[in-house]
Design an enzyme around this catalytic site. Structure first.
Site, PDB file in Angstrom:
ATOM      1  N   HIS A 377      -3.156  47.308  40.942  1.00 59.04           N
ATOM      2  CA  HIS A 377      -3.482  45.939  40.509  1.00 59.04           C
ATOM      3  C   HIS A 377      -2.056  45.685  39.786  1.00 59.04           C
ATOM      4  O   HIS A 377      -1.981  44.692  38.791  1.00 59.04           O
ATOM      5  CB  HIS A 377      -4.410  45.720  39.627  1.00 59.04           C
ATOM      6  N   LYS A 569      -4.395  32.342  30.356  1.00 53.41           N
ATOM      7  CA  LYS A 569      -4.183  33.679  30.960  1.00 53.41           C
ATOM      8  C   LYS A 569      -4.243  34.801  30.000  1.00 53.41           C
ATOM      9  O   LYS A 569      -3.833  33.935  28.642  1.00 53.41           O
ATOM     10  CB  LYS A 569      -3.463  33.760  32.168  1.00 53.41           C
ATOM     11  N   ARG A 570      -3.925  35.975  29.921  1.00 52.86           N
ATOM     12  CA  ARG A 570      -3.801  36.719  28.683  1.00 52.86           C
ATOM     13  C   ARG A 570      -2.224  36.610  28.421  1.00 52.86           C
ATOM     14  O   ARG A 570      -1.509  36.159  29.230  1.00 52.86           O
ATOM     15  CB  ARG A 570      -3.788  38.355  29.366  1.00 52.86           C
ATOM     16  N   LYS A 575       4.412  36.796  31.853  1.00 49.44           N
ATOM     17  CA  LYS A 575       3.586  35.592  32.128  1.00 49.44           C
ATOM     18  C   LYS A 575       4.362  34.396  31.900  1.00 49.44           C
ATOM     19  O   LYS A 575       4.010  33.229  32.006  1.00 49.44           O
ATOM     20  CB  LYS A 575       2.388  35.558  32.000  1.00 49.44           C
ATOM     21  N   THR A 677      -5.303  35.290  39.765  1.00 52.68           N
ATOM     22  CA  THR A 677      -6.592  34.485  40.577  1.00 52.68           C
ATOM     23  C   THR A 677      -6.936  33.353  39.591  1.00 52.68           C
ATOM     24  O   THR A 677      -7.588  32.494  40.256  1.00 52.68           O
ATOM     25  CB  THR A 677      -7.894  35.424  40.147  1.00 52.68           C
ATOM     26  N   LYS A 681      -8.467  29.743  40.898  1.00 57.76           N
ATOM     27  CA  LYS A 681      -9.406  28.852  40.432  1.00 57.76           C
ATOM     28  C   LYS A 681      -8.883  27.541  39.974  1.00 57.76           C
ATOM     29  O   LYS A 681      -9.651  26.224  40.437  1.00 57.76           O
ATOM     30  CB  LYS A 681      -9.859  29.587  38.855  1.00 57.76           C
TER      31      LYS A 681
HETATM   32  C1  NBG Z   1      -4.130  42.129  37.355  1.00 55.79           C
HETATM   33  C2  NBG Z   1      -3.074  41.593  37.656  1.00 55.79           C
HETATM   34  C3  NBG Z   1      -3.244  40.232  38.166  1.00 55.79           C
HETATM   35  C4  NBG Z   1      -4.400  40.381  39.206  1.00 55.79           C
HETATM   36  C5  NBG Z   1      -5.635  41.015  38.767  1.00 55.79           C
HETATM   37  C6  NBG Z   1      -6.798  41.309  39.867  1.00 55.79           C
HETATM   38  C7  NBG Z   1      -4.472  44.246  35.870  1.00 55.79           C
HETATM   39  C8  NBG Z   1      -4.039  45.588  35.601  1.00 55.79           C
HETATM   40  N1  NBG Z   1      -3.905  43.770  36.990  1.00 55.79           N
HETATM   41  O1  NBG Z   1      -2.030  39.658  39.031  1.00 55.79           O
HETATM   42  O2  NBG Z   1      -1.976  41.696  36.667  1.00 55.79           O
HETATM   43  O3  NBG Z   1      -4.663  39.162  39.698  1.00 55.79           O
HETATM   44  O4  NBG Z   1      -5.060  42.470  38.023  1.00 55.79           O
HETATM   45  O5  NBG Z   1      -6.186  41.839  40.990  1.00 55.79           O
HETATM   46  O6  NBG Z   1      -5.166  43.828  35.015  1.00 55.79           O
END
Ligand code: NBG
Length: 835
Positions: A377, A569-570, A575, A677, A681
């Site tokens: 991920h 988002k975080r 980002k 994701t 949404k």
């Molecule tokens: C996150 C990514 C995102 C991705 C999500 C789900 C982690 C390690 N990775 O881009 O930064 O959408 O995983 O796959 O949290």
């Protein structure tokens, strides 16, 4: 003639059949069940019941209906030979459960009526639910969408994870800064979980190993641990949408073992026993926020091993109970490793098969490789997990031996295939020996799995070319892509009911179950005036709803007629929330300079948490709030620009946010965001995207059409080139007047009450390093925002683009993702459950 009493049969016919309190789905049955649960479970009568009592009574009522189908699912499964999926994940960010269960069961309106007859309001009860924040962000939320989609596709599966007592912290904002508050989500009880005290396993830690040859002449290893804890299962049922399949989220909770308590009691050490109990329970006490430097966090490794071992032991238990042979394990289970967090499972599976069940190494290895698959991920090299060897040796001595043996055999194989050059062997090794020694968890997961997937097309390509290049060269066939998806049940039907109803009114409701196939039917209404008007009215209502949340939570009044420009988002440098801030300040300067200009009024909304020890991210939050403070209090820009930081982004808040967005900010540096994701949404709810060619943005743009997507910025390849050629951000600042002005306001303390030091770390890092190329992308971003203003002025055109976005987002349903996993990786089929 004298009237006679009816026969038994006619009497039964005349008397109303008592509604089945446990399973009935009509409002009257539901109403009775709620009263029943209020009285017998909550111990309350309506007069004394609190809102939480009513919520609990309704939740138990709904849970009963789910349990009924769940039993049938288990029954069918135990009596079958079907393969099932085990999704191993350290995080499941499932969000509030009541609403989604009502939708899955199809009893939303019935429960609303039943609740109303009892003098309650369903919306208030839904709001009462404290969400289980058992995840950090995208990764945990993805796991939750996947478990729901598995059930909806009628594939048998279990999500295995950890029942954290404290989930992700609650975020408060004080004086513009993030303050973390512990998340006591279990305070009022959790009606959705079913504790299973009889499903429990012992998990060992520490100690040493002894090697010997047994009476049959076999080489054996005993692990003599120094400490053990008990894992107890807590189950949460996950019903599929309008199907009988109910899958299971099995979360493990740590407790002290009885033997420990007893041992201590026998020597009279009561407090010693209590201590050991407390320290055992610590294992599942709290979720680790990501983006923390994780190395050396012993408790985190304990958590990982704890839940993995419980889960594998549970699978073996069920497997044997179904009457199967252990050598067929891989035919009964497909195990997906959600990132490297559960990858110790590869070594644990080997230990269980070889040490505990006396299987040959080679046979055990075949089973292991055929069972596991690994999802990566991340593209950030610093996020790849590795554990210091001494810590590993101390905590899991037997596993380290197994890992070294896996490594020896693997590297021999690579050498035998003539693929060994010095650098490559060092990079492939499961042990990082470049300095202090580490166990590399991604390498362990890759070697132990038959499939390795990225989560968006670009991400998978970059894994092959960069991050995991050596593995790709050794095992090209293992690599494949499965682009992420999100469940339309939660992210449209539940959170945007007005839009969902409008769509259903036009094309029927098949799209909810099969979005890929059906949602595109609304395309034919893209130019329809009435449809467009309805579409706009709904967006406006959703904006009004969000505006009231913002007002309640921050006291800032925003105008629902302005363009809602949202980034949630975080908080992370890659980002680039701060790029968004550069745009905001640019707009501010433009309005200040030219007070009469006609701008499109905007409300720029941010939300997201920063990891508690990630100082730069926390400073970005402070920056957003400081800029908001100045702008929102400046009469010159009133009515044209507002900035909001909405505290405590979580699933519940997200429900109100995505449906209200006009513009979705997906502005990461190309090549950094694995997929995203939130981008899905937003687009599913009719927001248009401003984005870079990063992660799933690329595929979203292809799907919705490039004319319906606002693209800007360098590509991943260009980013790489710019960096390799030598990047000097200062030059960009010097050559762009607007950028220079923005930076000088930040550096001069304009947004920090004259204090030039507050944002200095941020400003300096941009001027001198700018690792994420904000300056390089600034001009392109600003110009793109100008195109957006222009497009927004033409509301008909904008609405059409919005409709086309939704119509073409079907492929980003998590049902599509799961179908791909099922076909390409797991080899599992759907199984009909009858009730
Ligand atoms: C996150 C990514 C995102 C991705 C999500 C789900 C982690 C390690 N990775 O881009 O930064 O959408 O995983 O796959 O949290």
């Amino acid at each position: 003639m004298k009237k006679t009493k009816g026969t038994k049969a006619t009497r039964a016919r005349k008397q109303p059949v008592p509604p089945n309190v446990r399973t009935g789905l009509v409002p009257r049955a539901l109403e009775r069940a709620i009263m029943d649960n209020l009285y017998y479970v909550q111990g309350r009568v309506p007069r004394t019941a609190t809102r939480n009592d009513w919520y609990m009574a309704v939740a138990y009522t709904v849970r009963d209906r789910v349990l009924h189908r769940w039993m049938q699912t288990i029954e069918t499964y135990m009596g079958s030979k079907d393969k099932s999926v085990s999704y191993l994940s350290a995080e499941f960010l499932i969000g509030p459960q009541l609403g989604s269960n009502l939708i899955s069961l199809g009893i939303y309106d019935e429960v609303r009526q039943a609740v109303a007859r009892l003098g309650q309001n369903l919306d208030e009860l839904l709001d009462q639910e404290e969400e289980p924040g058992l995840g950090n962000g995208g990764l945990g939320r993805l796991a939750a969408c996947f478990v729901e989609s598995l059930a909806t596709l009628e594939i048998l599966g279990v999500g295995y994870g950890i029942r954290y007592e404290f989930g992700i912290f609650d975020q408060e904002i004080r004086d513009g800064w993030q303050v973390e508050v512990t998340d006591k989500w279990l305070r009022l009880g959790n009606p959705w979980e079913v504790p299973r005290p009889e499903i429990t396993f012992v998990i060992n830690f520490g100690g040493h190993t002894e090697h010997f040859v047994d009476h049959e002449g076999r080489y054996r290893v005993y692990w003599i641990p120094s400490r053990s804890v008990r894992g107890v299962a807590c189950d949460i049922a996950v019903p599929g949408y309008r199907v009988n399949t109910v899958n299971l989220l099995r979360l493990w909770k740590a407790e002290a073992t009885e033997s420990f308590d007893l041992g201590a009691f026998n020597v009279g050490d009561y407090y010693g026993a209590v201590d050991s109990k407390v320290s055992s329970e610590n294992i599942t006490k709290v979720l680790y926020p990501n983006d923390e430097p994780i190395q050396g966090k012993r408790l985190r490794l304990e958590q990982q091993y704890f839940f993995v071992s419980c889960s594998l032991q549970d699978m073996i238990r069920v497997h044997l109970r179904r009457g199967h042979d252990l050598k067929d394990f891989h035919e009964a289970y497909a195990i997906q490793l959600n990132d490297t967090h559960p990858s110790i499972a590869v070594a644990e599976m080997m230990r269980l098969l070889v040490d505990e069940y006396s299987m040959d190494w080679d046979a055990a290895w075949d089973i292991t490789q055929n069972t596991f698959a690994y999802t990566n991920h991340t593209l950030l090299p610093e996020a790849l997990e590795k554990w210091p060897l001494p810590l590993f040796a101390e905590l899991l001595p037997r596993h380290l031996e197994i890992i070294l043996e896996i490594n020896r055999r693997f590297l021999d194989e690579v050498r035998a295939n003539g693929m060994a050059d010095d650098g490559r062997i060092a990079r492939l090794s499961l042990i990082d020996e470049s300095g202090e020694r580490f166990v590399r968890m991604a390498n362990l997961a890759s070697v132990g799995s038959h499939a390795i997937n990225g989560v968006a097309a670009l991400h998978t390509e970059l894994l092959k070319q960069d991050v995991m290049r050596d593995f790709y060269e050794v095992y090209p066939k293992k690599f494949l892509n499965v682009t992420n998806g999100v469940t339309p049940r939660r992210w449209l039907v539940l959170s945007n009911p007005l839009l969902a109803e409008l769509i259903t009114r036009k094309i029927g409701d098949l799209w909810i179950r099969n979005m890929e196939r059906h949602i595109k039917k609304i395309e034919r209404y893209a130019d329809d005036e009435d449809f467009q008007n309805d579409w706009r009215r709904i967006k406006h209502e959703n904006k009004v709803r969000l505006a009231s949340v913002i007002d309640q939570r921050t006291g800032v009044e925003v105008d629902p007629d302005s363009l809602f420009d949202i980034q949630v988002k975080r908080i992370h440098e890659y980002k680039r929330q701060h790029l968004n801030v550069l745009h905001v300040v640019t707009l501010y300067n433009r309005i200040k300079k030219n007070p009469q200009s006609h701008v499109v009024p905007r409300t720029v909304i941010f939300a997201g948490k920063a990891a508690p020890s990630y100082h730069t991210a926390k400073l970005v939050i402070k920056l957003i709030n400081s800029v908001a403070d100045v702008i929102n209090n400046d009469a010159d820009v009133a009515g044209r620009l507002k900035v909001v930081f909405l505290p405590d982004f979580n699933v519940k808040n997200a429900h109100a946010i995505y449906p209200a967005a006009d513009l979705s900010e997906q502005i990461s540096t190309a090549g950094k965001e694995a997929s995203g994701t939130g981008n899905m949404k937003f687009a599913m709810n009719g927001a248009l995207t401003i984005g870079t060619l990063d992660g799933a943005n690329i595929e979203i743009r292809e799907a919705v059409g490039e004319e319906n997507f606002f693209l800007f910025g360098l590509t991943a390849e260009e980013v790489k080139r710019v960096k390799s050629e030598g990047y000097y951000p200062m030059q960009y600042a010097e050559s762009n007047d607007e950028l220079r002005e923005v930076i000088s306001l930040l550096a001069g303390g304009f947004f920090s009450r004259g204090d030039p030091n507050l944002f200095k770390p941020l400003v300096d890092s941009l001027l001198w390093q700018d690792e994420y190329l904000l300056f390089a992308d600034y001009r392109s971003y600003i110009e793109c925002q100008e195109r957006i203003d222009k497009a927004y002025r033409d509301q008909e055109k904008w609405t059409k683009m919005s409709i086309l976005n939704v119509a073409r987002m079907g492929t980003f349903s998590s049902d599509r993702s799961i179908r791909e996993y099922a076909e390409k990786i797991w080899d599992v089929k759907k199984v009909k459950i009858t009730v």
